[in-house]
Design a protein around this motif. Structure first.
Motif, PDB file in Angstrom:
ATOM      1  N   SER A 203      -5.750   2.194   2.520  1.00 24.72           N
ATOM      2  CA  SER A 203      -4.868   2.940   1.486  1.00 24.72           C
ATOM      3  C   SER A 203      -4.744   4.407   1.995  1.00 24.72           C
ATOM      4  N   LEU A 204      -5.842   4.802   2.213  1.00 28.61           N
ATOM      5  CA  LEU A 204      -5.883   6.500   2.679  1.00 28.61           C
ATOM      6  C   LEU A 204      -4.945   6.331   3.993  1.00 28.61           C
TER       7      LEU A 204
ATOM      8  N   SER B 103       4.791   1.550  -8.250  1.00 31.63           N
ATOM      9  CA  SER B 103       3.290   1.535  -7.908  1.00 31.63           C
ATOM     10  C   SER B 103       2.503   0.574  -8.277  1.00 31.63           C
TER      11      SER B 103
ATOM     12  N   ASP C 290      -2.944   8.244  -5.738  1.00 33.73           N
ATOM     13  CA  ASP C 290      -3.621   8.682  -4.497  1.00 33.73           C
ATOM     14  C   ASP C 290      -4.237   7.427  -3.870  1.00 33.73           C
ATOM     15  N   GLY C 291      -4.390   7.599  -2.348  1.00 39.01           N
ATOM     16  CA  GLY C 291      -4.972   6.625  -1.601  1.00 39.01           C
ATOM     17  C   GLY C 291      -6.302   5.865  -2.088  1.00 39.01           C
TER      18      GLY C 291
ATOM     19  N   ALA D 226      -1.165   6.201   3.371  1.00 36.00           N
ATOM     20  CA  ALA D 226      -0.790   7.337   2.613  1.00 36.00           C
ATOM     21  C   ALA D 226      -0.500   8.335   3.733  1.00 36.00           C
TER      22      ALA D 226
ATOM     23  N   GLY E 203      -3.636   9.771   9.895  1.00 37.19           N
ATOM     24  CA  GLY E 203      -3.795   8.676   9.394  1.00 37.19           C
ATOM     25  C   GLY E 203      -3.780   7.262  10.010  1.00 37.19           C
TER      26      GLY E 203
ATOM     27  N   GLY F 292      -7.152   2.047  -3.416  1.00 35.86           N
ATOM     28  CA  GLY F 292      -7.822   1.143  -2.758  1.00 35.86           C
ATOM     29  C   GLY F 292      -9.179   0.676  -3.624  1.00 35.86           C
TER      30      GLY F 292
ATOM     31  N   VAL G  18       0.925   4.113  -3.166  1.00 40.65           N
ATOM     32  CA  VAL G  18       0.422   5.545  -2.830  1.00 40.65           C
ATOM     33  C   VAL G  18       1.491   6.423  -3.157  1.00 40.65           C
TER      34      VAL G  18
ATOM     35  N   ASN H  74       0.789  -1.230  -0.019  1.00 41.15           N
ATOM     36  CA  ASN H  74       0.047   0.311  -0.094  1.00 41.15           C
ATOM     37  C   ASN H  74       0.964   1.200   0.053  1.00 41.15           C
ATOM     38  N   ARG H  75       1.941   1.203   0.828  1.00 45.22           N
ATOM     39  CA  ARG H  75       2.885   2.396   1.062  1.00 45.22           C
ATOM     40  C   ARG H  75       3.549   2.664  -0.465  1.00 45.22           C
TER      41      ARG H  75
ATOM     42  N   THR I  95      -9.822   0.592   0.647  1.00 44.54           N
ATOM     43  CA  THR I  95      -9.745   1.969   0.566  1.00 44.54           C
ATOM     44  C   THR I  95      -9.402   2.602   1.450  1.00 44.54           C
TER      45      THR I  95
END
Length: 311
Positions: free
Chosen positions: A101-102, A234, A48-49, A105, A172, A53, A44, A40-41, A98
């Protein structure tokens, strides 16, 4: 699956050692899931997160739905069970990825991995509320210890050694925690559906039901990403999340539980946050401070105690 195997799975495989295939499937699954926050890191960094997601869930949804249709897996017949399928699918395979992921980020992979270790505790609490069951005192002790570790992690351990982090790291962490609570609710819905149509149907049709959210989301988000600037790293992160975190991970985990018993295989999940933190340190260069180690120890210890007294 033969009748003795079914009995063994139900009782946790009491009386004999774990089959090698169950151990292997569980360990490979934890490697896949241990890399989730790192992937995930990485993803992103140039996407964008929200898009990460939705994209991973959409891709996994198409593949999962294809598998369910190809093998003619059964669908629930009652309207109540179909609603459970939709709720479980939307939460577990669309909203939760999602939100994760946000959160990643905004924070870092190590924090997210340790907060995710709370999943057994939050799932047990929500299940107790839904089923109107009072947890045992030992469970409450474990939950209290784990939550104390989470508070220590979120409130007092600013991520160190990651210069790319924004000042919103605290937000976060809180986003990841909110996602863990949502994911637990989805797990409870899926657990009620599993005995009706089986874990495979609940998973793959759940992935397919998430397409009702993820496809429109990608249509809306697509113009806001400069796809020509998305890096190969990515794309590799998105690929890992799609193929390993979602599809292969769940398939192997269900295989492990089927062969080794749910109770005995569940213990392996305590390795996941450890693997995630190690991967974050090696791949992302995140520093693991003594405070993070202390918080992680409290979370893992509390979760272990809660699991011990959950049955």
């Amino acid at each position: 699956m033969t009748a003795p195997a079914a009995t063994d799975a139900a009782t946790g495989g009491a009386g004999r050692g774990l089959p090698p295939v169950a151990v292997a499937a569980a360990l490979v699954t934890l490697i896949f899931w241990g890399g989730t926050v790192v992937a995930n890191r990485v993803a992103v960094e140039s996407i964008d997160g929200l898009t990460v997601g939705a994209l991973r869930s959409m891709l996994a949804g198409f593949i999962g739905l294809g598998i369910a249709m190809a093998f003619r897996l059964p669908l629930p017949k009652r309207a109540r069970h179909r609603w459970l399928l939709v709720i479980s699918g939307w939460v577990n395979f669309a909203i939760w990825p999602t939100v994760l992921s946000l959160g990643v980020a905004l924070a870092n992979a190590s924090h997210a991995a340790l907060i995710m270790a709370l999943l057994p505790v939050t799932t047990g609490l929500i299940a107790a509320i839904v089923n109107r069951v009072r947890p045992r005192p030992g469970w409450w002790l474990g939950a209290t210890v784990a939550i104390a570790g989470t508070i220590l992690l979120i409130a007092f351990t600013r991520p160190a050694g990651d210069l790319t982090l924004s000042p919103t790291w605290l937000v976060g962490d809180l986003v990841v925690f909110a996602g863990v609570c949502l994911c637990s609710a989805g797990y409870v819905a899926g657990a009620k559906l599993g005995p009706v149509v089986g874990s495979w149907s609940a998973t793959f049709y759940g992935l397919g039901s998430a397409l009702m959210l993820t496809v429109p989301a990608i249509v809306i988000l697509y113009p806001y990403t400069d796809w020509s600037q998305v890096t190969a790293d990515s794309w590799l992160g998105v690929g890992w999340l799609t193929l390993f975190s979602s599809l292969a991970g769940y398939a192997l985990w269900f295989l492990a539980m089927n062969r080794g018993g749910i109770a005995r295989i569940a213990v392996f999940q305590f390795l996941q946050p450890v693997l995630s933190v190690v991967a974050a340190a090696i791949i992302l260069g995140e520093r693991i401070t003594w405070t993070i180690l202390a918080a992680g120890l409290l979370i893992l210890l509390g979760t272990w105690i809660a699991q011990k007294y959950a049955h």
